[in-house]
Design a protein around this motif. Structure first.
Motif, PDB file in Angstrom:
ATOM      1  N   VAL A   1      10.968   2.545   6.336  1.00 35.68           N
ATOM      2  CA  VAL A   1      10.056   3.014   5.286  1.00 35.68           C
ATOM      3  C   VAL A   1       9.900   1.949   4.209  1.00 35.68           C
ATOM      4  CG1 VAL A   1       9.746   4.711   3.441  1.00 35.68           C
ATOM      5  CG2 VAL A   1      10.470   5.470   5.707  1.00 35.68           C
ATOM      6  N   GLN A   2      10.989   1.312   3.840  1.00 34.45           N
ATOM      7  CA  GLN A   2      10.905   0.239   2.851  1.00 34.45           C
ATOM      8  C   GLN A   2      10.015  -0.895   3.349  1.00 34.45           C
ATOM      9  OE1 GLN A   2      12.155  -0.109  -0.324  1.00 34.45           O
ATOM     10  NE2 GLN A   2      12.745   2.048  -0.239  1.00 34.45           N
ATOM     11  N   ASP A   3      10.122  -1.237   4.623  1.00 37.98           N
ATOM     12  CA  ASP A   3       9.256  -2.270   5.199  1.00 37.98           C
ATOM     13  C   ASP A   3       7.791  -1.842   5.125  1.00 37.98           C
ATOM     14  OD1 ASP A   3      11.378  -3.885   5.798  1.00 37.98           O
ATOM     15  OD2 ASP A   3      11.495  -3.309   7.913  1.00 37.98           O
ATOM     16  N   ALA A   4       7.544  -0.555   5.404  1.00 37.72           N
ATOM     17  CA  ALA A   4       6.162  -0.048   5.356  1.00 37.72           C
ATOM     18  C   ALA A   4       5.606  -0.103   3.936  1.00 37.72           C
ATOM     19  CB  ALA A   4       6.117   1.385   5.891  1.00 37.72           C
ATOM     20  N   LEU A   5       6.450   0.178   2.950  1.00 43.88           N
ATOM     21  CA  LEU A   5       6.006   0.125   1.554  1.00 43.88           C
ATOM     22  C   LEU A   5       5.621  -1.304   1.166  1.00 43.88           C
ATOM     23  CD1 LEU A   5       8.667   2.461  -0.132  1.00 43.88           C
ATOM     24  CD2 LEU A   5       6.284   3.011   0.379  1.00 43.88           C
ATOM     25  N   VAL A   6       6.421  -2.261   1.605  1.00 42.40           N
ATOM     26  CA  VAL A   6       6.107  -3.674   1.335  1.00 42.40           C
ATOM     27  C   VAL A   6       4.773  -4.049   1.982  1.00 42.40           C
ATOM     28  CG1 VAL A   6       6.833  -6.049   1.752  1.00 42.40           C
ATOM     29  CG2 VAL A   6       8.524  -4.344   1.046  1.00 42.40           C
ATOM     30  N   GLU A   7       4.566  -3.604   3.211  1.00 45.95           N
ATOM     31  CA  GLU A   7       3.324  -3.888   3.913  1.00 45.95           C
ATOM     32  C   GLU A   7       2.129  -3.239   3.204  1.00 45.95           C
ATOM     33  OE1 GLU A   7       1.125  -5.618   7.182  1.00 45.95           O
ATOM     34  OE2 GLU A   7       3.026  -6.005   6.154  1.00 45.95           O
ATOM     35  N   ALA A   8       2.329  -2.028   2.678  1.00 45.57           N
ATOM     36  CA  ALA A   8       1.249  -1.340   1.957  1.00 45.57           C
ATOM     37  C   ALA A   8       0.837  -2.115   0.718  1.00 45.57           C
ATOM     38  CB  ALA A   8       1.698   0.067   1.576  1.00 45.57           C
ATOM     39  N   VAL A   9       1.818  -2.638  -0.008  1.00 41.89           N
ATOM     40  CA  VAL A   9       1.521  -3.438  -1.198  1.00 41.89           C
ATOM     41  C   VAL A   9       0.676  -4.657  -0.826  1.00 41.89           C
ATOM     42  CG1 VAL A   9       2.552  -4.886  -2.985  1.00 41.89           C
ATOM     43  CG2 VAL A   9       3.553  -2.657  -2.471  1.00 41.89           C
ATOM     44  N   ARG A  10       0.914  -5.209   0.357  1.00 41.34           N
ATOM     45  CA  ARG A  10       0.185  -6.397   0.804  1.00 41.34           C
ATOM     46  C   ARG A  10      -1.219  -6.060   1.298  1.00 41.34           C
ATOM     47  NH1 ARG A  10      -0.971  -9.324   5.286  1.00 41.34           N
ATOM     48  NH2 ARG A  10      -0.100  -7.747   6.690  1.00 41.34           N
ATOM     49  N   VAL A  11      -1.369  -4.934   2.018  1.00 44.88           N
ATOM     50  CA  VAL A  11      -2.609  -4.638   2.730  1.00 44.88           C
ATOM     51  C   VAL A  11      -3.572  -3.742   1.957  1.00 44.88           C
ATOM     52  CG1 VAL A  11      -3.525  -3.504   4.802  1.00 44.88           C
ATOM     53  CG2 VAL A  11      -1.528  -4.995   4.977  1.00 44.88           C
ATOM     54  N   TRP A  12      -3.065  -2.741   1.287  1.00 42.90           N
ATOM     55  CA  TRP A  12      -3.933  -1.706   0.712  1.00 42.90           C
ATOM     56  C   TRP A  12      -4.968  -2.204  -0.296  1.00 42.90           C
ATOM     57  CZ3 TRP A  12      -0.874   3.493  -0.156  1.00 42.90           C
ATOM     58  CH2 TRP A  12      -0.441   3.962   1.086  1.00 42.90           C
ATOM     59  N   PRO A  13      -4.639  -3.169  -1.146  1.00 45.41           N
ATOM     60  CA  PRO A  13      -5.660  -3.595  -2.122  1.00 45.41           C
ATOM     61  C   PRO A  13      -6.966  -4.033  -1.456  1.00 45.41           C
ATOM     62  CG  PRO A  13      -3.521  -4.453  -2.763  1.00 45.41           C
ATOM     63  CD  PRO A  13      -3.340  -3.846  -1.404  1.00 45.41           C
ATOM     64  N   GLU A  14      -6.883  -4.674  -0.288  1.00 45.51           N
ATOM     65  CA  GLU A  14      -8.076  -5.137   0.414  1.00 45.51           C
ATOM     66  C   GLU A  14      -8.611  -4.120   1.416  1.00 45.51           C
ATOM     67  OE1 GLU A  14      -9.678  -7.900  -0.281  1.00 45.51           O
ATOM     68  OE2 GLU A  14      -8.197  -8.422  -1.827  1.00 45.51           O
ATOM     69  N   ASP A  15      -7.711  -3.282   1.956  1.00 48.54           N
ATOM     70  CA  ASP A  15      -8.116  -2.357   3.010  1.00 48.54           C
ATOM     71  C   ASP A  15      -7.404  -1.014   2.820  1.00 48.54           C
ATOM     72  OD1 ASP A  15      -9.165  -1.250   5.305  1.00 48.54           O
ATOM     73  OD2 ASP A  15      -7.742  -2.247   6.652  1.00 48.54           O
ATOM     74  N   PRO A  16      -7.813  -0.215   1.829  1.00 44.24           N
ATOM     75  CA  PRO A  16      -7.138   1.062   1.566  1.00 44.24           C
ATOM     76  C   PRO A  16      -7.331   2.035   2.726  1.00 44.24           C
ATOM     77  CG  PRO A  16      -9.134   0.860   0.252  1.00 44.24           C
ATOM     78  CD  PRO A  16      -8.925  -0.468   0.899  1.00 44.24           C
TER      79      PRO A  16
ATOM     80  N   VAL B   1       3.089   2.885  10.330  1.00 47.62           N
ATOM     81  CA  VAL B   1       3.684   1.559  10.166  1.00 47.62           C
ATOM     82  C   VAL B   1       5.209   1.651  10.153  1.00 47.62           C
ATOM     83  CG1 VAL B   1       3.900  -0.423   8.612  1.00 47.62           C
ATOM     84  CG2 VAL B   1       1.669   0.646   8.986  1.00 47.62           C
ATOM     85  N   ALA B   2       5.742   2.638   9.441  1.00 50.34           N
ATOM     86  CA  ALA B   2       7.201   2.786   9.379  1.00 50.34           C
ATOM     87  C   ALA B   2       7.775   3.083  10.761  1.00 50.34           C
ATOM     88  CB  ALA B   2       7.572   3.895   8.393  1.00 50.34           C
ATOM     89  N   TRP B   3       7.096   3.952  11.508  1.00 47.75           N
ATOM     90  CA  TRP B   3       7.578   4.284  12.852  1.00 47.75           C
ATOM     91  C   TRP B   3       7.548   3.060  13.765  1.00 47.75           C
ATOM     92  CZ3 TRP B   3      10.458   7.964  14.571  1.00 47.75           C
ATOM     93  CH2 TRP B   3      10.572   8.184  15.942  1.00 47.75           C
TER      94      TRP B   3
END
Length: 377
Positions: free
Chosen positions: A31-46, A57-59
């Motif tokens: 889950v922590q890895d998924a949160l890091v990925e969200a911070v990277r991806v979501w601003p450009e592709d919510p 992503v976490a799974w």
């Protein structure tokens, strides 16, 4: 990037992974890895479904980290049965996560750290900065905590009182580093109150709001401590006070009194007084009596002695204080205050100086030292 949204989704996503069969420690890392990925991806592709995106992503991260072939195949079969980018399941395991992170087998510091990470969604670095310890130290603490609860069944009944104590510990840490722990504790307690209808959960939330409402007036611009009687009540947050009182009244109406409700009632009486001189100390003493019946705590008896000194005079307060152990934290400070109110400035000055030497933080020590100096002059 909506950091608040990420934090609010963290427990639900973690709960789904654990329900699918992931062990708690591995699921929390994923889950922590998924949160890091969200911070990277979501601003450009919510994503259309933020929760579903995080679950997917976490799974995947969990599966990537799981190398045992049999276990990996079994878990992949589970995830294939659900649409990857569809809406995430509605099951909310937040409450069970609270219970798990506040498990009785954990020490209070470990329970606090695990709660902030797994339920609060904070990073190890943020938690370490908040508690002023090296990141490696906090990482070890969290790792040990995850191993401790690793074999606990996720559907095992939990103890609400333990969860509340952990949240209260978080709240009392206040503010440090880039994480406002008092605000974080309020957010988590609101989340818990939404998941469970329990008068003590409501009582703790009310207590936090009533205390937090006075935050701006507790110190000067230079960081000096301002005692309650001297605070500028015009700076108190009336909206938070009103909300806290409303929540408290609803909790008390259930007629299942607990210690946090009693503490909140005392805080509400302080908040209700437009000036310190109009504080209803008689009623505050009555609430301390209720609190003592629930806890029989020496700290409560110490605070009650102050209230008795205000309600019935300093001699009565000193008499109540004489029944207590002199080694109690803040005993000397309370004794100093009551002796000063009784006119014994010399004894009060000596006790203030003694209390300053025992103070646990710099602001309190500086305040007590100033009180001693004022009386000596």
């Amino acid at each position: 990037m909506d950091e608040a949204l990420l934090r609010s989704l963290t427990p639900a996503v973690l709960g789904i992974l654990v329900r699918r069969g992931a062990d708690f420690a591995a699921a929390e890392d994923a889950v922590q890895d998924a949160l890091v990925e969200a911070v990277r991806v979501w601003p450009e592709d919510p994503p259309r479904d933020p929760k579903g995106w995080l679950v997917t992503v976490a799974w995947r991260r969990f599966l990537d980290a799981t190398r045992a072939e049999t276990a990996r195949r079994r878990r992949e079969d589970l995830v294939d049965a659900e649409p990857e980018q569809g809406l995430a399941p509605d099951t909310d395991d937040t409450l069970q996560l609270y219970f798990l992170c506040a498990h009785p087998s954990l020490t209070p510091p470990s329970a606090v750290a695990l709660t902030l990470r797994a339920v609060g969604g904070l990073t190890t670095r943020q938690i370490a900065q908040a508690y002023l310890v090296p990141e490696a130290t906090m990482a070890q603490r969290i790792s040990r905590a995850k191993k401790t609860v690793g074999d606990v069944r996720f559907d095992q009944p939990g103890d609400v009182a333990t969860v509340l104590r952990v949240l209260y510990l978080v709240f009392n840490e206040g503010y440090s580093g880039d994480v406002d722990l008092a605000a974080e504790a309020i957010r988590l307690t609101r989340q818990l109150a939404a998941a469970i209808d329990h008068p003590e959960v409501a009582g703790l939330l009310a207590l936090m709001l009533l205390h937090h409402a006075r935050r701006a007036s507790r110190t000067t611009a230079g960081g000096r401590l301002v005692p309650l009687a001297e605070q500028d009540r015009g700076r108190w947050d009336t909206a938070l006070i009103a909300e806290g009182v409303e929540i408290l009244q609803a909790a008390l109406a259930q007629d299942r009194l607990g210690e946090f409700q009693a503490q909140a009632a005392i805080a509400a009486l302080h908040a209700d007084a437009p000036v310190a001189e109009e504080t209803d100390w008689v009623q505050i003493v009555e609430w301390y009596d209720e609190l003592l019946a629930l806890t029989d705590s020496p700290v409560v008896r110490l605070n009650r002695a102050v209230a008795v000194g205000e309600a019935d005079g300093p001699r009565a307060g000193l008499k109540a204080l004489a029944e207590l152990d002199e080694t109690l934290p803040r005993y000397s400070a309370v004794a100093a205050y009551l002796h000063e109110r009784d006119g014994d400035r010399r004894t009060a000055a000596k006790l203030y100086a003694e209390a300053a030497g025992k103070a646990s933080n710099l602001a309190e020590r500086e305040y007590l030292t100033r009180q001693a100096a004022r009386l000596n002059n």
